[in-house]
Motif scaffolding. Structure first.
Motif, PDB file in Angstrom:
ATOM      1  N   LYS A   1     -25.061  -4.459 -39.505  1.00 29.22           N
ATOM      2  CA  LYS A   1     -25.780  -4.817 -38.276  1.00 29.22           C
ATOM      3  C   LYS A   1     -25.879  -6.338 -38.093  1.00 29.22           C
ATOM      4  O   LYS A   1     -26.475  -6.805 -37.113  1.00 29.22           O
ATOM      5  CB  LYS A   1     -27.198  -4.230 -38.301  1.00 29.22           C
ATOM      6  CG  LYS A   1     -27.244  -2.703 -38.289  1.00 29.22           C
ATOM      7  CD  LYS A   1     -26.964  -2.158 -36.909  1.00 29.22           C
ATOM      8  CE  LYS A   1     -27.154  -0.643 -36.859  1.00 29.22           C
ATOM      9  NZ  LYS A   1     -26.818  -0.090 -35.539  1.00 29.22           N
TER      10      LYS A   1
ATOM     11  N   PRO B   1     -24.624   7.222 -41.132  1.00 26.87           N
ATOM     12  CA  PRO B   1     -25.158   5.854 -41.065  1.00 26.87           C
ATOM     13  C   PRO B   1     -24.642   5.054 -42.264  1.00 26.87           C
ATOM     14  O   PRO B   1     -24.415   5.617 -43.332  1.00 26.87           O
ATOM     15  CB  PRO B   1     -26.674   6.055 -41.161  1.00 26.87           C
ATOM     16  CG  PRO B   1     -26.894   7.438 -40.669  1.00 26.87           C
ATOM     17  CD  PRO B   1     -25.688   8.231 -41.096  1.00 26.87           C
TER      18      PRO B   1
ATOM     19  N   CYS C   1     -27.806   4.360 -36.755  1.00 25.46           N
ATOM     20  CA  CYS C   1     -26.368   4.084 -36.516  1.00 25.46           C
ATOM     21  C   CYS C   1     -25.826   5.081 -35.486  1.00 25.46           C
ATOM     22  O   CYS C   1     -24.811   5.770 -35.722  1.00 25.46           O
ATOM     23  CB  CYS C   1     -25.566   4.154 -37.813  1.00 25.46           C
ATOM     24  SG  CYS C   1     -25.807   2.743 -38.908  1.00 25.46           S
TER      25      CYS C   1
END
Lengths: 206, 297
Positions: free
Chosen positions: A27, A140, A130
């Motif tokens: 991220k 995820p 996710c």
């Protein structure tokens, strides 16, 4: 709707924090922001008796935690703008940056320390499960990265088979928000609300 | 958790500390000034009534400074209109919406005080009654703005009670400023002495509530620590509040008692009295934001 959930196996987790780092990397999160965190929980004490003999009940266990995408999320309840919302298809809780005012109420009220206001971006940020990976059939990134396979993610009916609805310290009783986190507790885990279990790395996780 | 975390909690919300210090007192002061006209009705001298109406700018400004300050803590104020979406669900939406409605109504009322004939007394009286009700709703909404079940240190009866006690302490002192500025003096200073008495009683109620609250903080705990770890100086800070607010009430009392009954009270001295009380309230609002902790993490 298929409600998605995480599961956490406390008998497998070593507290290595790969999940947390994989999330930060994927991220691209700045210093001071993490959507998944590993809480180091310690219990017990060491005593010395009259004869000078030491005995200890000390133990520690790690708990990897992100947003639990609760059935009754307090962040969604208190959010003044409706920016914090549950996705109708997956039940994942996410922030609509186009509506969020960055008031921080979600952060104040969440008992899982999940949302946080990113002052530079001007809105709340948190784990979104996710969601884009879910669409393409992937797990995820935290789940995929876990070397001990202590984390799992999937439809809540499957995750429910892997443990109890999260009720170990330092988490609150699940009745507050109905978290979609199912936990297989380690032998030393204390029940939710047991104040004798302390988070020993608060500067890292809070 | 320790005092540094508590201090950071409160410092991050410093504009909310300012807002919750000023707005409740501003609203209460406006209600008190309005009640002079509402209670006495057409018996009140017309010129004096217009003067009181016009000097409503004092409590309106104090409230507005608070509300504007609170907006500055937002990460993205451009999305503020979405706040209306949460009315009824989010206590914060209720607070903002009731504040905007109250200030909007009070502001329009104040503007109409400048009409050439001073307006129609019966209509203005009815409007003031509505504004007073809106004010009560607004202060109550502020009192419950952060009442969430998961924030265990704020989900307590003492939280809304103390905010109302705050309003009843600062409100009368600020109303004295507004009434003095408008040139109003009641017969035998009965109203002025009454307002000082209300402030004195509210002072005592505040002190009692803060001591009760301070004593309960060690029992509020989670896996990170207790609420008293976050604000270890809560009771000493309540002492600072008690001294500052007592000085404010005493100054207002002395000013009211010493100025001859026929003369107008000096607004600046009364302003200093309100400022002292507001400084005390600010200290305890800061302490309040220090204690934020949830039932979990």
């Amino acid at each position: 709707m298929t409600q998605y959930a995480f599961s956490f196996d406390g008998t497998r987790c070593t507290g290595c924090k790969t999940c947390e780092m994989a999330c930060k990397d994927y991220k691209d999160l700045d210093l001071g922001v993490a959507h998944r965190k590993v809480y180091e929980v310690t219990t017990g004490e060491t005593k010395r008796d009259d004869k000078g003999c030491f005995t200890t009940t000390c133990a520690s266990y790690p708990l990897s935690l992100s947003c639990n995408h609760c059935d009754d999320p307090t962040c969604v309840r208190v959010c003044p703008t409706g920016a914090m919302h549950k996705d109708a298809e997956t039940g994942l809780v996410a922030v609509d940056a186009g509506k969020c005012v960055g008031c921080g109420y979600c952060h104040m009220a969440c008992p899982y320390n999940a949302p946080k206001v990113n002052r530079e971006k001007g809105h709340s940020v948190k784990c979104d499960g996710c969601a884009e990976r879910l669409v393409s059939g992937e797990q995820p990134v935290c789940v995929e990265a876990c070397p001990a396979r202590a984390l799992d993610f999937g439809p809540v009916d499957e995750m429910r088979k892997k443990g109890e609805r999260a009720a170990i310290a330092p988490l609150p009783e699940p009745s507050y928000t109905q978290p979609n986190l199912y936990v297989k507790a380690s032998a030393d885990a204390k029940p939710a609300g047991d104040a004798a279990a302390k988070v020993s790395n608060p500067l890292e996780v809070m | 958790m320790n005092a540094a975390v508590g201090f950071a909690n409160a410092w991050d919300e410093i504009t909310l500390v300012l807002f919750t210090t000023l707005a409740p007192s501003g609203v209460a002061a406006l209600i008190i000034m309005a009640l002079v006209f509402v209670a006495r009705g057409p018996a009140l001298d017309a010129a004096l009534r217009v003067a009181i109406d016009r000097f409503l700018w004092i409590p309106i400004l104090v409230t507005m400074v608070g509300l504007v300050a609170s907006a500055t803590h937002l990460g993205n104020p451009a999305n503020a209109l979405y706040v209306l979406a949460g009315i009824g669900r989010s206590p914060l939406s209720n607070e903002v919406a009731s504040g905007v409605v109250f200030l909007g109504s009070a502001g329009v009322y104040w503007l109409t005080a400048f009409s050439a004939d001073g307006g129609r007394p019966r209509l203005r009286r009815a409007a003031l009654i509505v504004i007073c009700v809106l004010g009560v709703v607004f202060v109550t909404a502020i009192a419950f703005a952060y009442d969430a079940e998961t924030i265990e240190s704020w989900h307590l009866p003492v939280v809304p009670l103390s905010l109302w006690a705050n309003a009843l302490l600062g409100g009368p002192l600020l109303a004295l400023v507004g009434l003095a500025a408008a040139g109003y003096r009641s017969r035998d200073s009965r109203l002025e002495r009454g307002l000082v008495a209300v402030a004195a009683l509210a002072w005592a109620a505040n002190v009692a509530l803060y001591l009760l609250w301070g004593a309960s903080l060690p029992q509020i705990e989670n896996a990170l620590g207790s609420a008293s770890d976050l604000a270890p100086a809560f009771v000493p800070l309540a002492g600072v509040f008690a001294m500052l607010a007592a000085a404010g009430v005493a100054l207002a009392g002395m000013t009211t008692a010493r100025v001859p009954a026929a003369a107008t009270l000096p607004p600046w001295r009364l302003s200093a009295a309100f400022a002292l009380a507001a400084a005390g309230l600010f200290v305890m609002r800061f302490a309040f934001y220090m204690t934020r902790m949830t039932v979990g993490l």
